[in-house]
Every structure is written in structure tokens, then in C-alpha cells.
Design a protein around this motif. Structure first.
Motif, PDB file in Angstrom:
ATOM      1  N   THR A 217       0.799  -1.241  -0.016  1.00  0.00           N
ATOM      2  CA  THR A 217      -0.019  -0.040  -0.127  1.00  0.00           C
ATOM      3  C   THR A 217       0.884   1.321  -0.081  1.00  0.00           C
ATOM      4  OG1 THR A 217      -1.285  -1.217   1.511  1.00  0.00           O
ATOM      5  CG2 THR A 217      -2.164   1.143   0.903  1.00  0.00           C
ATOM      6  N   GLY A 218       1.956   1.187   0.815  1.00  0.00           N
ATOM      7  CA  GLY A 218       2.795   2.456   0.879  1.00  0.00           C
ATOM      8  C   GLY A 218       3.385   2.599  -0.532  1.00  0.00           C
ATOM      9  N   ILE A 219       4.008   1.386  -0.997  1.00  0.00           N
ATOM     10  CA  ILE A 219       4.847   1.370  -2.224  1.00  0.00           C
ATOM     11  C   ILE A 219       3.881   2.075  -3.228  1.00  0.00           C
ATOM     12  CG2 ILE A 219       6.092   0.134  -4.057  1.00  0.00           C
ATOM     13  CD1 ILE A 219       6.968  -1.772  -1.617  1.00  0.00           C
ATOM     14  N   LEU A 220       2.686   1.472  -3.233  1.00  0.00           N
ATOM     15  CA  LEU A 220       1.864   2.004  -4.451  1.00  0.00           C
ATOM     16  C   LEU A 220       1.564   3.378  -4.073  1.00  0.00           C
ATOM     17  CD1 LEU A 220      -0.731  -0.783  -4.879  1.00  0.00           C
ATOM     18  CD2 LEU A 220       0.976  -0.036  -6.372  1.00  0.00           C
ATOM     19  N   THR A 221       1.272   3.834  -3.023  1.00  0.00           N
ATOM     20  CA  THR A 221       1.081   5.518  -2.731  1.00  0.00           C
ATOM     21  C   THR A 221       2.239   6.244  -3.326  1.00  0.00           C
ATOM     22  OG1 THR A 221      -0.141   4.853  -1.003  1.00  0.00           O
ATOM     23  CG2 THR A 221       0.369   7.145  -0.905  1.00  0.00           C
ATOM     24  N   VAL A 222       3.416   5.866  -2.871  1.00  0.00           N
ATOM     25  CA  VAL A 222       4.717   6.590  -3.247  1.00  0.00           C
ATOM     26  C   VAL A 222       4.826   6.457  -4.832  1.00  0.00           C
ATOM     27  CG1 VAL A 222       7.204   6.696  -3.273  1.00  0.00           C
ATOM     28  CG2 VAL A 222       5.867   6.230  -1.098  1.00  0.00           C
ATOM     29  N   MET A 223       4.406   5.439  -5.363  1.00  0.00           N
ATOM     30  CA  MET A 223       4.393   5.403  -6.973  1.00  0.00           C
ATOM     31  C   MET A 223       3.437   6.071  -7.575  1.00  0.00           C
ATOM     32  SD  MET A 223       7.069   3.566  -7.135  1.00  0.00           S
ATOM     33  CE  MET A 223       7.471   3.605  -8.989  1.00  0.00           C
ATOM     34  N   GLY A 224       2.391   6.209  -6.806  1.00  0.00           N
ATOM     35  CA  GLY A 224       1.391   7.360  -7.321  1.00  0.00           C
ATOM     36  C   GLY A 224       2.107   8.696  -7.478  1.00  0.00           C
ATOM     37  N   PHE A 225       2.754   9.316  -6.199  1.00  0.00           N
ATOM     38  CA  PHE A 225       3.555  10.333  -6.128  1.00  0.00           C
ATOM     39  C   PHE A 225       4.580  10.583  -7.145  1.00  0.00           C
ATOM     40  CE2 PHE A 225       1.264  11.114  -2.341  1.00  0.00           C
ATOM     41  CZ  PHE A 225       0.931  12.481  -2.336  1.00  0.00           C
ATOM     42  N   VAL A 226       5.352   9.591  -7.411  1.00  0.00           N
ATOM     43  CA  VAL A 226       6.390   9.445  -8.355  1.00  0.00           C
ATOM     44  C   VAL A 226       5.840   9.897  -9.900  1.00  0.00           C
ATOM     45  CG1 VAL A 226       8.193   8.233  -9.640  1.00  0.00           C
ATOM     46  CG2 VAL A 226       7.966   8.135  -7.133  1.00  0.00           C
ATOM     47  N   PHE A 227       4.788   9.123 -10.227  1.00  0.00           N
ATOM     48  CA  PHE A 227       4.030   9.303 -11.325  1.00  0.00           C
ATOM     49  C   PHE A 227       3.789  10.863 -11.576  1.00  0.00           C
ATOM     50  CE2 PHE A 227       0.132  10.073 -13.517  1.00  0.00           C
ATOM     51  CZ  PHE A 227       0.142   9.371 -14.591  1.00  0.00           C
ATOM     52  N   VAL A 228       2.960  11.442 -10.511  1.00  0.00           N
ATOM     53  CA  VAL A 228       2.720  12.700 -10.571  1.00  0.00           C
ATOM     54  C   VAL A 228       3.804  13.707 -10.984  1.00  0.00           C
ATOM     55  CG1 VAL A 228       1.603  14.707  -9.360  1.00  0.00           C
ATOM     56  CG2 VAL A 228       0.375  12.610  -9.185  1.00  0.00           C
ATOM     57  N   PHE A 229       4.917  13.442 -10.088  1.00  0.00           N
ATOM     58  CA  PHE A 229       5.998  14.308 -10.237  1.00  0.00           C
ATOM     59  C   PHE A 229       6.774  14.240 -11.570  1.00  0.00           C
ATOM     60  CE2 PHE A 229       6.695  13.891  -5.199  1.00  0.00           C
ATOM     61  CZ  PHE A 229       5.995  15.048  -5.183  1.00  0.00           C
ATOM     62  N   ALA A 230       7.081  12.951 -11.924  1.00  0.00           N
ATOM     63  CA  ALA A 230       7.695  12.727 -13.161  1.00  0.00           C
ATOM     64  C   ALA A 230       6.542  13.304 -14.436  1.00  0.00           C
ATOM     65  CB  ALA A 230       7.749  11.395 -13.528  1.00  0.00           C
ATOM     66  N   TRP A 231       5.396  13.108 -14.126  1.00  0.00           N
ATOM     67  CA  TRP A 231       4.339  13.770 -15.302  1.00  0.00           C
ATOM     68  C   TRP A 231       4.238  15.153 -15.275  1.00  0.00           C
ATOM     69  CZ3 TRP A 231       1.965  11.328 -19.167  1.00  0.00           C
ATOM     70  CH2 TRP A 231       0.751  11.940 -19.670  1.00  0.00           C
ATOM     71  N   ASN A 232       4.541  15.864 -14.276  1.00  0.00           N
ATOM     72  CA  ASN A 232       4.484  17.247 -14.062  1.00  0.00           C
ATOM     73  C   ASN A 232       5.720  18.062 -14.380  1.00  0.00           C
ATOM     74  OD1 ASN A 232       1.818  16.558 -13.212  1.00  0.00           O
ATOM     75  ND2 ASN A 232       2.062  17.347 -11.236  1.00  0.00           N
ATOM     76  N   GLU A 233       6.896  17.294 -14.321  1.00  0.00           N
ATOM     77  CA  GLU A 233       8.220  17.854 -14.383  1.00  0.00           C
ATOM     78  C   GLU A 233       8.561  18.703 -15.780  1.00  0.00           C
ATOM     79  OE1 GLU A 233      12.096  19.008 -14.598  1.00  0.00           O
ATOM     80  OE2 GLU A 233      11.459  17.766 -16.188  1.00  0.00           O
ATOM     81  N   LEU A 234       9.048  20.279 -15.501  1.00  0.00           N
ATOM     82  CA  LEU A 234       9.192  21.068 -16.570  1.00  0.00           C
ATOM     83  C   LEU A 234      10.373  21.423 -16.550  1.00  0.00           C
ATOM     84  CD1 LEU A 234       8.232  22.858 -18.769  1.00  0.00           C
ATOM     85  CD2 LEU A 234       8.027  24.586 -17.072  1.00  0.00           C
ATOM     86  N   PRO A 235      11.299  21.972 -15.286  1.00  0.00           N
ATOM     87  CA  PRO A 235      12.610  22.531 -15.646  1.00  0.00           C
ATOM     88  C   PRO A 235      13.536  21.594 -16.430  1.00  0.00           C
ATOM     89  CG  PRO A 235      11.779  23.014 -13.409  1.00  0.00           C
ATOM     90  CD  PRO A 235      10.762  21.966 -14.056  1.00  0.00           C
ATOM     91  N   PHE A 236      13.645  20.406 -16.107  1.00  0.00           N
ATOM     92  CA  PHE A 236      14.703  19.549 -16.843  1.00  0.00           C
ATOM     93  C   PHE A 236      14.211  19.312 -18.099  1.00  0.00           C
ATOM     94  CE2 PHE A 236      15.455  17.521 -12.539  1.00  0.00           C
ATOM     95  CZ  PHE A 236      16.482  18.116 -12.142  1.00  0.00           C
ATOM     96  N   ALA A 237      13.075  19.178 -18.448  1.00  0.00           N
ATOM     97  CA  ALA A 237      12.297  18.940 -19.838  1.00  0.00           C
ATOM     98  C   ALA A 237      12.622  20.073 -20.621  1.00  0.00           C
ATOM     99  CB  ALA A 237      11.073  18.509 -19.859  1.00  0.00           C
ATOM    100  N   LEU A 238      12.359  21.185 -20.158  1.00  0.00           N
ATOM    101  CA  LEU A 238      12.474  22.529 -21.016  1.00  0.00           C
ATOM    102  C   LEU A 238      14.046  22.792 -21.283  1.00  0.00           C
ATOM    103  CD1 LEU A 238      11.069  25.135 -21.630  1.00  0.00           C
ATOM    104  CD2 LEU A 238      11.966  26.313 -19.442  1.00  0.00           C
ATOM    105  N   VAL A 239      14.960  22.408 -20.555  1.00  0.00           N
ATOM    106  CA  VAL A 239      16.288  22.650 -21.000  1.00  0.00           C
ATOM    107  C   VAL A 239      17.026  21.492 -21.828  1.00  0.00           C
ATOM    108  CG1 VAL A 239      18.654  22.881 -20.161  1.00  0.00           C
ATOM    109  CG2 VAL A 239      16.916  24.237 -19.215  1.00  0.00           C
ATOM    110  N   LEU A 240      16.633  20.207 -21.391  1.00  0.00           N
ATOM    111  CA  LEU A 240      17.187  19.148 -22.007  1.00  0.00           C
ATOM    112  C   LEU A 240      16.465  18.663 -23.087  1.00  0.00           C
ATOM    113  CD1 LEU A 240      17.963  17.321 -18.433  1.00  0.00           C
ATOM    114  CD2 LEU A 240      19.974  18.824 -19.847  1.00  0.00           C
ATOM    115  N   SER A 241      15.553  18.767 -23.361  1.00  0.00           N
ATOM    116  CA  SER A 241      14.603  18.142 -24.521  1.00  0.00           C
ATOM    117  C   SER A 241      15.045  18.753 -25.781  1.00  0.00           C
ATOM    118  CB  SER A 241      13.089  18.329 -24.206  1.00  0.00           C
ATOM    119  OG  SER A 241      12.685  19.706 -24.641  1.00  0.00           O
ATOM    120  N   GLY A 242      15.017  18.073 -26.785  1.00  0.00           N
ATOM    121  CA  GLY A 242      15.524  18.541 -27.999  1.00  0.00           C
ATOM    122  C   GLY A 242      14.233  18.567 -29.018  1.00  0.00           C
TER     123      GLY A 242
END
Lengths: 299, 307, 475
Positions: A217-242
Motif C-alpha cells: 500500500t505504501g509503495i503504491l502510494t509513493v509510486m502514485g506520487f512518483v507518477f505525478v512528479f514525473a508527469w508534471n516535471e518542467l525545468p529539466f524537460a525545458l532545458v534538456l529536451s530536443g
């Protein structure tokens, strides 16, 4: 009792003592319950009103988004905004976001689960210092991190690839996940694990067959957050994407003020599309979220 | 619930030598992550340290010179840059206590109704902003707070209230940015504090009440000390979030009016990736990283130290 | 409890699925283009050109099946029109074309980074004229002189491109791009509001200023909307007004400079009386601009005028193109266009900008890129582009009577095109920094953080020392 991230094994569940209190002054209590319930609902309103505005804007044409007084319900129900988003190219950005998020989820599991278990259970020297170092990586402002990272990826020629974005997002999320995973593994009763090992399971099998299922249960909750953080990420993608590796958040950033004409309707449609998966994940995590997130920091 | 540092306690109870806790096992479990994180953090830092000592500009074919500490000197002597650090500091010292206090009050309300039907749905809806991309929040509020066509100003004037020029008035633009950030992140503080309140056993509360502790007093004598770690955690998460504010500024004000909303992350982006002053940008980034690491370590040691 | 949760989950997932399905259902594909043989050939200005265009189209037919062309550029209002043209190119050649449009600042940043990475991910690079120096310095935009020499003269009709755009595509004697979307500013006014206020369309800057105040006073509607936002928006605005105010930004940067040696003396002139008058005018006009004036940028300037919330603006022509469309403008039929006002006695110097296409030196598909550029910038496609919401980049398109009838402002553009000065914004590698730093200083003045004297002398010294260390002559 905060949220239970680890299944109870042979422990009594510590439910709140109810009942007795309820009998006293029931009527008065009910009235005040209702008032507080209403207050709670009112407090949640500011969170959702702007989102309803976003939804309504998604169905407005350009003029409707620019007039005063504002149009509240766009009866014209303009679907043009959505159809302008569903082009192969913009869906390509969406696909990039899906790929990045999926890879980050897998990598975080592969890297963080064993490491967290090791830190919790395997007498690692200076485990505490290591944990502090790991979590401190999550504390760094992404924009300050990305300057050095850009230099490195540029040196090894990985800039403009999804790999660089995935690596950075994995780093941020793995540190956060490792920290939480190890607090979950610590809560798995040691006797259970020892019993499993007496039955001849190795460390790895114990992790996979006993500890992970117990902490799921705990692992799934954390992975839920990881999903949200990775999905929402901008600064790295803005600079590193081509050119070919823009993620959807980078596409959303093109609706900025240095744009000559912002079509707010189209912007809102893109936003609505992009936050839909996040809202679905939130709905799935409702029980864990609503129970309060203490991230293991409650005594 | 267990605490962060239980491994020590468990380890103390454990027999020191267990056959399967060999170095090989430890390595296999822990090493991949450590190696990955070290590669992703140490190598870039070395690159950046070297770059910060030069006048390198990404994308220019001009020769690169070693300039010593000139970039660092430029950072600490530039009034604009110092103002940017100060402004970011201001955001943290205003928004963070706000998130904590308002978050705590709302958590109390949620705690009061936590057994009632529908309250879990209310809490989930309330938490939604935390789950949204910062860029979406920025775009949405840039539109809502637009002075000319935004709905917020319209509603205020319709109610006969003064509608400030949220993002265009140099005196209040930075506070508008804070409002947006606080809207998004107060729910996180609330939900963590709510978890903390649930973690205080009923018996402890009752004992305190029997001791004659009033409502206000019990906040400071009971809840704050018992939730020290929770508060530390929020300070850490929210502080990091506030120092990292970027997308909100990028899509609403671009640092203006004047430079009144130019915060650190936005300035780093501008220097390093718009003006391509890579050496100077690296110096700002390194100074920022050092400050953040020091602050977060202090906070971690203070909030999570064992009793 | 568990069942309830499961039901809730299913409902959540199902409603998401319905939403997604509903959304994808309304995505319609395809864009109509006339003839299949050689789309847009009907627009060719001469018989010779038409024949050349048809045989070029014939050669391109199916030539790039399975290939992908990547364009990096900007998401300006003609983006949709460009995508339509691109759709026809894809149909004709079989190539798949992706066009990533960024906002102005991020587009510049992304293109420089692509060049720094020697990336082959972009084939065609679109750039604004002032960026050319930086791109030439980075060396990732390939000179096109050889290709231009070898190209079919009847198809290319190179001299048909606006003179100022041809000049703007050159850097140190090399041609780095082909123009396709030139920008000029013009004065656009709301005929109703001006009539109500009883003011005549202004010819001089002082008439313009007093007209703005009069409109605000008499109608309550903002007289104008200027790009006041800090950074690039107001930095660019300075350059849009300084020449017509009778000044110049740098000692040698003026159309009168002998030998066209515009960058021989880069001493900043931001404290000159004309510069100060320009910047002070920005501040004086704040009173008669819409609410939120300090945050006005290209986007809000247009929106203010298009919804009748500002009476008069001097926008780039892409905005003028949008004003006629009823879906993007509430003032269609209620506005008129004329050349920009100038300070009395100063000859008109129309601000020019806009986009050229170059080829990435590290691209692996240069011949596809070059065919695309030739096709896209050809007289016929340029006319079709103009008719779809884009721009005339050529005299033949501007003089096309069908288009002139449909878009009356094109006649005004024809009048002002040759008053434009290609280096009106410096094209040096430091151009972007100059405009942003100047924009920060002016922004600080408009926001009341600095006085006019402080802001202009800080701009002089900061930009001066930056240029000096970059090796320019600065006194």
C-alpha cells in the motif's frame, strides 16, 4: 492512527475508541458536526473553482476568452480547441511524456526498492548519513541542478534525448522514494522476515515475497506520487529536451507571454487533457491521500 | 508509526553478524542506486565548478578564458543579483509560515470532521492543486489574475471591492506570485499536518485536558512538540518548492514588472539558457546549491534529531 | 467499504476514458488544398514562374516518401497557416514534416542550444532577423549562396523578395536564410472610437500622444496599448519607436551610416534626448492604457485592441491579419490601417522583423530541407500562405490585386515596405542580450524602481561594457 502503509501482521489494529462520546449531547454534537462539515467543504472550494474555470475556458472561442464581463458557461461549446490539440505532432509530445513517466516509474522501482531495503535491513555502514545524502538530492532546486547537468549531457552528447530527461527525473524521484520505502520496510516486523529466512528464502526472495507485498500500500502510494512528479516535471524537460523529444509540459510552456497571440481556449484544452491522468491517479489514491500523508514522520 | 531513524534502533538489537548480510549482498542491494545518484550529482557538479571559473558561453565559438573567481565576485557584488536572492528569501519567509499556519488551521477543521461521511472526498478535492503541474497552475492563474480579462478582478469589482492590478503592479506582483504558490502548496501542508494530528493518540489529548490545558495552550504544549518532525518535513518540502519557483514566473510575469518578480530559479534560467552566460549562470547555480544544502542540512539536523 | 472503493475507482477510470474518447472523436484531420497536381500553382505571378513551379512540383511528387523533415521555429499567429501549407507539402512529396513552434524567448534559447549540441534533430531553422549574428557565430546555419546560385531562376525569383528581407538575411557577406514571413508595424485604429472622441488619425508622434489621452478622456476607453512588459517586450518596443522619434540606439546604427557599416561604433545612445523622450513617452502613456498596463506584451496588446478595449496600436502585421477574422476579433470592419506616426520632420522608418528559413549545418536531410524552403517561399505558395493568414514576403504577392482587394491593409504595407531599415534592431550576436537588458532597465523605470536618468545611464553602462568586452568599439 495515521495512514497504514504497511499491512498489519499479527497486531491489533488501533481503532479510535468511539461510541461513548457519541451518546452525550447528541443533538448539539450533530449541529456542530454539520457546521464544521460545511466549513470543511467551503475550505475545499478554492481548490476546485479555478479548475472548473479551466474546464469552462476549454470550450470557449478566442473572443469568449477575452471579453469583459467574462463568459461563465460557454453555450457555444466550441470543440475546436480540443480538435486543434489532437494533431499527430501534439500527441507526439503527449507520447513523450508517457514514455518519460513510464521509464521513470520502472527505474525508480528497480533502483529504489532494493536500496531502501538494504538501508533498512542490511547493516549498511553509515546508513543514516547515506539516507540524508539521498534525500538531500531531492531538496535541490531543479533549475540550479540543470545548469551543471546540461554541461555533462552536452559533453557526452546525450542532450536532446529522452534519456537525459529520464535520468534527471529518476534521480529526483528515486531519492524521494528510497527514503520513504525504507521507512516502510522498517515497519515490517523483523520476526516475519526471519521466519521466512528460516524457511530457506534468500534476502532477495524475502524482499520480493514478504516485504514488498506487506508494504505494497505504501509503495503504491509513493509510486502514485512518483507518477505525478514525473508527469508534471518542467525545468529539466525545458532545458534538456530536443526538437523531437519535447514533453507535453514543454509544449504547455509555449503558451507564455512572449507568445504573440495566446489562444486561452486552446491552452485550457491542452491543460485539461494533460491533467486528466493526474486526476484519475488522485482518485485512485483517494483513501491514502485522505488519510493524511505523514511520510513516516509521525511518532 | 515509526520514525525516520528506526534502523539504528533495530540494528542495535540485532546480532552483529548475520550470514547473509555480507558485503556482497549489501553491494547488490544498495550500490546501483548510490552509483547512479553519485554519477548524476557529482559529475555535473565538477563540470559546473570548472565552468564557473571561465567566461564560457554556450553556443559561441569565441575562445574560453579562465577568469578565476570573477563570476562569483560578480554575483556577490551585483545589486540586481543580491536583490534576486533577497526576493527569493522573502518568498520563503512569507509563504512558508503562511502555508504552515493556514494549513494547520484547515487541518484542525478536517480533523474535527474526520469521521464524518464525505469528509474523505472533501480532503481529496482539497488536495488536487498539489497534484497539478506547476506550469498548468501558472497558466491558469496568469489568465484568472489578468487585470484586463481575468475573472478574479471582475468578481472583485462586481462585489464593489477594489481589484488590484495583480501581476502588473510592481508593489504587489511578487505577492500575487506568492498567492499562486500558496494556493498550490498549502493543501500539502494541511494534509501532512492532518496526518500528524491523527497520529496524536486520544489518550494523550485526554490526559492533557485533565491537566487543565486550554485549547490554545494545548496547541503549543502538546501538538507542536509532538509534531516537530511533521513541521520540519513541511518546512523542508515547502521550502524547496518555494526556492524552486520557476514555471509560475515564466508564464505569468517573466520576472516583471521591472525586476520585481525575478526570483532565483528564473534568473538562473535566464542567465544560463537565454543569455547563455554559462560561466556566470554556473556560479549562481553553485552558490544557490551551497546555500540550499546548508539550509536543508541545518533543518534536517534540527527537526529530525533524536530526543 | 472495499466494494464502494472499487466502484469509485471504476467510475473514475470510466469517466476518464469517456472524456478521452470524446476528445479524440472530435479531432478531425486533413486540410483542403485545391489542385492535386501542383497545389497553389494558380497563384503564380507569371507564366514562366507558373511553368517552373509546376515542373518543380512534378519533380517533388512522392520524392520523399518515408522521410521526415523537422522544422524548429516559432508559434506566432501564422502557425496554423504554415501548418496548412506544410500539409500540402506532405501530400505532394510523401514526407512527414514536424514543426515545433516555441514562444519567442524559448525558441531562441532552443535554437542556440540545438546548434551548440551540433544536433541533427532539426533540419530547417526559422529565425528572427536580429538572431542572425548569434547563429552565424555559432555556425550552425549553413550559408545558402551556392544553392541560391544553382537554383532555377524562374522558380526562385530571388529579386522578387522584399529588398529589406534579402538584406536582413545576409551576415558578413553570406546569405543564411530565405525570407517567408516578414513583419512590419503599422498604425491600426478603431474608427468608431476615434470618431466618438473626435480625433483624427495621428500623423506625428505628438498627435498620437495627445490623441491617446483625448480618447481616454472622452470615451473612457484606453487610447492605446504598448508593449510595456519588462525584458524583451519593452526592449523591443524601444527599437520600434526610437528611429521614428528621430534618434538611434547606437552611435553608428542608423540608415544614414556611410557604407552600411552599422556596427563600427557601438556606443549606446540610451541617454540621448530622443531616447529619453521615447522612454518617457512609454511612461506618460501608461495613464491612458488598459488596466494591467505594465504587463502588456504582444499578446495582450492585440487582445486589447481586438476586443475594443484599446483604440489604437502599432502592431506587427500578423496582428493586422488576425483582425479581419471574426473568430479572432470583435472589431472586424471597425478599424483602419495607416503608416506609423513619426516625430515631426522625421522620415518614416518602418520597423521590420520576421522570419527567415535556414538549413541546419548538421542536418542529414539538407536536400529535402532546401526543396522545402524553395517550395514554401515560392511566389505561389507565399501567396496562398498570405491568403490563409500568413504574409507577403514578395513584391509580386503584395501587388496581387485579388489579395489587395481581400486584405486592404496590404496596400499600406506596400507603401511602407521600402522605408524599413534591415538593421533597425542590431543583428549582432549580442542582440538578444541587448534587448533584454535594455528592457529590464526600461521596465524598472516604468515600474518606478528607477528614475529615467538612472535607468538610461545604467543601460548605457551595462550594455556598453558588455559590448566592449565582446570587442566592439565603445566610447
Amino acid at each position: 492512527m495515521a495512514v497504514t502503509f504497511v499491512e498489519e501482521v499479527g497486531r491489533s489494529s488501533g481503532k479510535h475508541p468511539r461510541g461513548g462520546r457519541r451518546l452525550r449531547a447528541r443533538g448539539r454534537r450533530r449541529l456542530s458536526d454539520a457546521m464544521f462539515w460545511l466549513l470543511a467543504a467551503l475550505l475545499a472550494l478554492p481548490s476546485v473553482l479555478p479548475l472548473l474555470w479551466l474546464l469552462s475556458t476549454a470550450f470557449k472561442n478566442y473572443i469568449e476568452t477575452q471579453v469583459v464581463p467574462p463568459v461563465v458557461v460557454p453555450f457555444s461549446l466550441d470543440l475546436e480547441n480540443f480538435s486543434s490539440i489532437f494533431t499527430p505532432q501534439i500527441m507526439g509530445y503527449f507520447t513523450n511524456s508517457v514514455i518519460v513517466t513510464a521509464c521513470v516509474l520502472v527505474l525508480v522501482l528497480v533502483l529504489a526498492l532494493p536500496a531502501a531495503y538494504g538501508l533498512a535491513r542490511l547493516n549498511v555502514r553509515k546508513a543514516k548519513d547515506l539516507q540524508f545524502w539521498i534525500i538531500s538530492l531531492r531538496m535541490l532546486p531543479p533549475m540550479a541542478v540543470v545548469v551543471p547537468v546540461y554541461m555533462m549531457f552536452s559533453f557526452i552528447g546525450l542532450n536532446g534525448s529522452l534519456v537525459s530527461i529520464i535520468c534527471m527525473s529518476t534521480m529526483m524521484n528515486a531519492s524521494f522514494a528510497t527514503w520513504l520505502f525504507s521507512t516502510f520496510f522498517e515497519q515490517v516486523p523483523e520476526e516475519t522476515e526471519e521466519a521466512a529466512q528460516l524457511d530457506g528464502l534468500g534476502r532477495f526472495q524475502t524482499l520480493v515475497r514478504i516485504s514488498i507485498p506487506l508494504a505494497r500500500t505504501g509503495i503504491l502510494t509513493v509510486m502514485g506520487f512518483v507518477f505525478v512528479f514525473a508527469w508534471n516535471e518542467l525545468p529539466f524537460a525545458l532545458v534538456l529536451s530536443g526538437q523531437l523529444t519535447q514533453t507535453f509540459t514543454v509544449f504547455l510552456s509555449t503558451f507564455t507571454s512572449t507568445n504573440a497571440l495566446i489562444n486561452y481556449g486552446q491552452m485550457a484544452a491542452a491543460c485539461v487533457l494533460y491533467i486528466t491522468p493526474v486526476i484519475v491517479v488522485t482518485a485512485l489514491m483517494q483513501r491514502q491521500l485522505a488519510a493524511g500523508l505523514s511520510f513516516g514522520a509521525v511518532k | 508509526m515509526t520514525t525516520l531513524t528506526t534502523p539504528d534502533r533495530i540494528r542495535a538489537q540485532r546480532t552483529p553478524h548475520r550470514p547473509d548480510s555480507t558485503r556482497a549482498a549489501r553491494r547488490a542491494f544498495v550500490a546501483p542506486l548510490i552509483v547512479f545518484l553519485a554519477l548524476m550529482s557529482a559529475v555535473p557538479t565538477i563540470f559546473s565548478l570548472v565552468t564557473s571559473l571561465t567566461d564560457y558561453k554556450v553556443g559561441a565559438d569565441t575562445p574560453v578564458h579562465f577568469v578565476g573567481l570573477a563570476n562569483y565576485v560578480r554575483v556577490v557584488t551585483s545589486p540586481e543579483m543580491l536583490a534576486t536572492y533577497g526576493r527569493t528569501f522573502l518568498v520563503v519567509v512569507i509563504a512558508l509560515p503562511f502555508e504552515l499556519i493556514v494549513g494547520y488551521l484547515i487541518a484542525k477543521v478536517f480533523h474535527r470532521v474526520h469521521e464524518l461521511r464525505g469528509s474523505s472526498l472533501i480532503r481529496t478535492v482539497y488536495l488536487l492543486p498539489v497534484m497539478l503541474p506547476e506550469i498548468v497552475v501558472g497558466l491558469l492563474f496568469g489568465y484568472i489574475m489578468n487585470t484586463r480579462v481575468g475573472v478574479l478582478g471582475f468578481l472583485l469589482s462586481a462585489a464593489g471591492l477594489p481589484a488590484p492590478d495583480w501581476l502588473g503592479d510592481p508593489r504587489i506582483a511578487i505577492f500575487s506570485i506568492m498567492m499562486i504558490v500558496v494556493w498550490q502548496w498549502t493543501p500539502l501542508a494541511t494534509v501532512i499536518l492532518y496526518g500528524g494530528l491523527l497520529g496524536i493518540p486520544g489518550e494523550v489529548r485526554e490526559a492533557a485536558a485533565l491537566d487543565g490545558a486550554g485549547r490554545i495552550r494545548s496547541v503549543f504544549s502538546l501538538e507542536v512538540p509532538m509534531m516537530r518532525k511533521v513541521i520540519g518535513l513541511i518546512a523542508l518540502l515547502a521550502g524547496v518548492q518555494l526556492i524552486g519557483t520557476f514555471a509560475t514566473v515564466l508564464v505569468t510575469t517573466q520576472g516583471g514588472p521591472g525586476t520585481t518578480t525575478t526570483v532565483l530559479s528564473y534568473e538562473i534560467y535566464r542567465q544560463a539558457f537565454v543569455f547563455f552566460n554559462t560561466g556566470y549562470g554556473s556560479a549562481i547555480a553553485i552558490i544557490t546549491l551551497v546555500i540550499v544544502i546548508l539550509l536543508s542540512q541545518l533543518l534536517v539536523r534540527f527537526a529530525f534529531k533524536e530526543d | 467499504m472495499a466494494q464502494k472503493r472499487r466502484i469509485r475507482r471504476i467510475v473514475a477510470a470510466a469517466s476518464a476514458a469517456v472524456l478521452m474518447a470524446g476528445l479524440s472523436a472530435c479531432s478531425s484531420g486533413g486540410s483542403g488544398t485545391g489542385s492535386d497536381k501542383a497545389p497553389y500553382a494558380q497563384w503564380a505571378p507569371t507564366a514562366k514562374n507558373k511553368a517552373a513551379f509546376e515542373s518543380f512540383s512534378e519533380k517533388l511528387k512522392g520524392k520523399y516518401e518515408g522521410k521526415t523533415l523537422n522544422i524548429v521555429g516559432i508559434k506566432d499567429p501564422w502557425y496554423a497557416a504554415a501548418l496548412d501549407m506544410i500539409g500540402s507539402f506532405e501530400k505532394l512529396t510523401g514526407a512527414k514534416v514536424t514543426y515545433n513552434g516555441y514562444s519567442y524567448n524559448d525558441g531562441y534559447s532552443k535554437e542556440v542550444l540545438l546548434g551548440q549540441q551540433k544536433s541533427s534533430q532539426a533540419d530547417v531553422i526559422m529565425y528572427d532577423m536580429p538572431w542572425i549574428g548569434k547563429f552565424a557565430q555559432t555556425g550552425f546555419v549553413e550559408p545558402l549562396d551556392d544553392r541560391l546560385k544553382k537554383a532555377d531562376k524562374d522558380l526562385l525569383m530571388y529579386d522578387d523578395f522584399y529588398k529589406v528581407m534579402r538584406a536582413g538575411a545576409q551576415w558578413k557577406g553570406k546569405t543564411l536564410g530565405v525570407p517567408f514571413a516578414p513583419y512590419f508595424t503599422m498604425n491600426v485604429y478603431n474608427t468608431e472610437l476615434l470618431g466618438k472622441a473626435g480625433v483624427k488619425p495621428p500623423k506625428t508622434m505628438s498627435e498620437f500622444e495627445s490623441a491617446c489621452h483625448a480618447i481616454k478622456e472622452k470615451t473612457g476607453v484606453a487610447g492605446t496599448a504598448l508593449n510595456n512588459q519588462s525584458g524583451t517586450p519593452v526592449g523591443q518596443a524601444y527599437f520600434e519607436y526610437i528611429y521614428n522619434m528621430g534618434g538611434k540606439p547606437f552611435a553608428s546604427e542608423s540608415p544614414d551610416q556611410p557604407g552600411g557599416d552599422y556596427y563600427s561604433d557601438m556606443t549606446p545612445q540610451f541617454s540621448s534626448p530622443q531616447s529619453k523622450a521615447t522612454i518617457k513617452m512609454f511612461k506618460d502613456l501608461l495613464d491612458c492604457e488598459p488596466k494591467g498596463a505594465l504587463n502588456i506584451d504582444w499578446n495582450s496588446r492585440y487582445s486589447a485592441f481586438a476586443t475594443g478595449q484599446a483604440a489604437m496600436i502599432q502592431p506587427w502585421n500578423y496582428d493586422i491579419a488576425s483582425l479581419g477574422s471574426s473568430s479572432k476579433s470583435a472589431v472586424a470592419g471597425k478599424y483602419a490601417v495607416q503608416p506609423d506616426p513619426t516625430a515631426s520632420g522625421v522620415a518614416l522608418n518602418t520597423p521590420v522583423g520576421g522570419w527567415e528559413m535556414g538549413i541546419n549545418k548538421y542536418s542529414g536531410k539538407k536536400s529535402l530541407a532546401w526543396d522545402f524552403i524553395q517550395w514554401f517561399s515560392s511566389p505561389a505558395v507565399n501567396a496562398a500562405f498570405m491568403d490563409d493568414g500568413g504574409f507577403a514576403a514578395r513584391y509580386s504577392v503584395q501587388d496581387n490585386t485579388t489579395l489587395q482587394k481581400k486584405y486592404p491593409w496590404l496596400k499600406v504595407q506596400a507603401k511602407v515596405v521600402d522605408t524599413a531599415f534591415p538593421a533597425f534592431r542590431p543583428q549582432v550576436p549580442e542582440a538578444f542580450d541587448i534587448m533584454s537588458q535594455l528592457g529590464d532597465q526600461i521596465g524598472a523605470y516604468l515600474a518606478g524602481q528607477k528614475t529615467l536618468d538612472q535607468a538610461t545611464s545604467d543601460a548605457d553602462s551595462q550594455i556598453g561594457s558588455m559590448l566592449k568586452s565582446a570587442g566592439y568599439t565603445v566610447h
